[in-house]
Design a protein around this motif. Structure first.
Motif, PDB file in Angstrom:
ATOM      1  N   GLY A  13       3.590  28.680  17.954  1.00  0.00           N
ATOM      2  CA  GLY A  13       2.317  28.970  18.589  1.00  0.00           C
ATOM      3  C   GLY A  13       1.372  27.914  18.340  1.00  0.00           C
ATOM      4  O   GLY A  13       0.647  27.411  19.352  1.00  0.00           O
ATOM      5  N   LEU A  14       1.362  27.334  17.260  1.00  0.00           N
ATOM      6  CA  LEU A  14       0.335  26.163  16.904  1.00  0.00           C
ATOM      7  C   LEU A  14       0.822  24.828  17.878  1.00  0.00           C
ATOM      8  O   LEU A  14      -0.190  24.266  18.109  1.00  0.00           O
ATOM      9  CB  LEU A  14       0.321  25.802  15.438  1.00  0.00           C
ATOM     10  N   GLY A  15       2.124  24.616  18.012  1.00  0.00           N
ATOM     11  CA  GLY A  15       2.603  23.904  18.955  1.00  0.00           C
ATOM     12  C   GLY A  15       2.053  23.877  20.115  1.00  0.00           C
ATOM     13  O   GLY A  15       1.560  22.969  20.924  1.00  0.00           O
ATOM     14  N   LEU A  16       2.151  24.942  20.682  1.00  0.00           N
ATOM     15  CA  LEU A  16       1.801  25.140  21.990  1.00  0.00           C
ATOM     16  C   LEU A  16       0.241  25.094  22.431  1.00  0.00           C
ATOM     17  O   LEU A  16      -0.017  24.813  23.462  1.00  0.00           O
ATOM     18  CB  LEU A  16       2.217  26.605  22.550  1.00  0.00           C
ATOM     19  N   GLY A  18      -1.496  23.169  20.490  1.00  0.00           N
ATOM     20  CA  GLY A  18      -1.868  21.637  20.635  1.00  0.00           C
ATOM     21  C   GLY A  18      -1.522  20.976  21.925  1.00  0.00           C
ATOM     22  O   GLY A  18      -2.159  20.241  22.431  1.00  0.00           O
ATOM     23  N   LEU A  19      -0.252  21.383  22.404  1.00  0.00           N
ATOM     24  CA  LEU A  19      -0.045  20.943  23.690  1.00  0.00           C
ATOM     25  C   LEU A  19      -0.856  21.286  25.015  1.00  0.00           C
ATOM     26  O   LEU A  19      -1.185  20.412  25.734  1.00  0.00           O
ATOM     27  CB  LEU A  19       1.684  21.276  24.044  1.00  0.00           C
ATOM     28  N   CYS A  20      -1.508  22.561  24.866  1.00  0.00           N
ATOM     29  CA  CYS A  20      -2.030  22.958  25.967  1.00  0.00           C
ATOM     30  C   CYS A  20      -3.538  21.972  25.632  1.00  0.00           C
ATOM     31  O   CYS A  20      -4.043  21.617  26.684  1.00  0.00           O
ATOM     32  CB  CYS A  20      -2.594  24.461  25.735  1.00  0.00           C
ATOM     33  N   ALA A  21      -4.096  21.900  24.600  1.00  0.00           N
ATOM     34  CA  ALA A  21      -5.432  21.261  24.270  1.00  0.00           C
ATOM     35  C   ALA A  21      -5.003  19.572  24.769  1.00  0.00           C
ATOM     36  O   ALA A  21      -6.028  19.101  25.439  1.00  0.00           O
ATOM     37  CB  ALA A  21      -5.622  21.297  22.945  1.00  0.00           C
ATOM     38  N   PHE A  22      -3.803  18.911  24.517  1.00  0.00           N
ATOM     39  CA  PHE A  22      -3.609  17.880  25.072  1.00  0.00           C
ATOM     40  C   PHE A  22      -3.773  17.794  26.617  1.00  0.00           C
ATOM     41  O   PHE A  22      -4.133  16.813  26.978  1.00  0.00           O
ATOM     42  CB  PHE A  22      -2.503  17.265  24.527  1.00  0.00           C
ATOM     43  N   LEU A  23      -2.891  18.535  26.981  1.00  0.00           N
ATOM     44  CA  LEU A  23      -2.864  18.615  28.706  1.00  0.00           C
ATOM     45  C   LEU A  23      -4.241  19.026  29.287  1.00  0.00           C
ATOM     46  O   LEU A  23      -4.616  18.398  30.320  1.00  0.00           O
ATOM     47  CB  LEU A  23      -2.098  20.062  29.229  1.00  0.00           C
ATOM     48  N   TRP A  24      -5.231  19.788  28.469  1.00  0.00           N
ATOM     49  CA  TRP A  24      -6.571  20.152  28.831  1.00  0.00           C
ATOM     50  C   TRP A  24      -7.222  18.773  28.804  1.00  0.00           C
ATOM     51  O   TRP A  24      -8.042  18.428  30.053  1.00  0.00           O
ATOM     52  CB  TRP A  24      -7.004  21.294  28.241  1.00  0.00           C
TER      53      TRP A  24
END
Length: 45
Positions: A13-16, A18-24
């Motif tokens: 969940g934390l990895g997802l 972080g990935l969503c924040a990077f893509l945003w």
């Protein structure tokens, strides 16, 4: 061994997140002007 039942979903969940924040950040243009940042540091306003 029971702790893995909790730790693996939390880590995923934390990895997802972080990935969503990077893509945003990519989509909102945070990384568009990489070279301009090094010159803005030197400006004395």
């Amino acid at each position: 061994m029971d702790v893995l039942v909790f730790m693996i979903p939390i880590a995923t969940g934390l990895g997802l997140v972080g990935l969503c924040a990077f893509l945003w950040a990519l989509r909102s243009g945070q990384y568009d002007d990489i070279e301009g940042a090094e010159y803005r540091v030197l400006q004395d306003d």
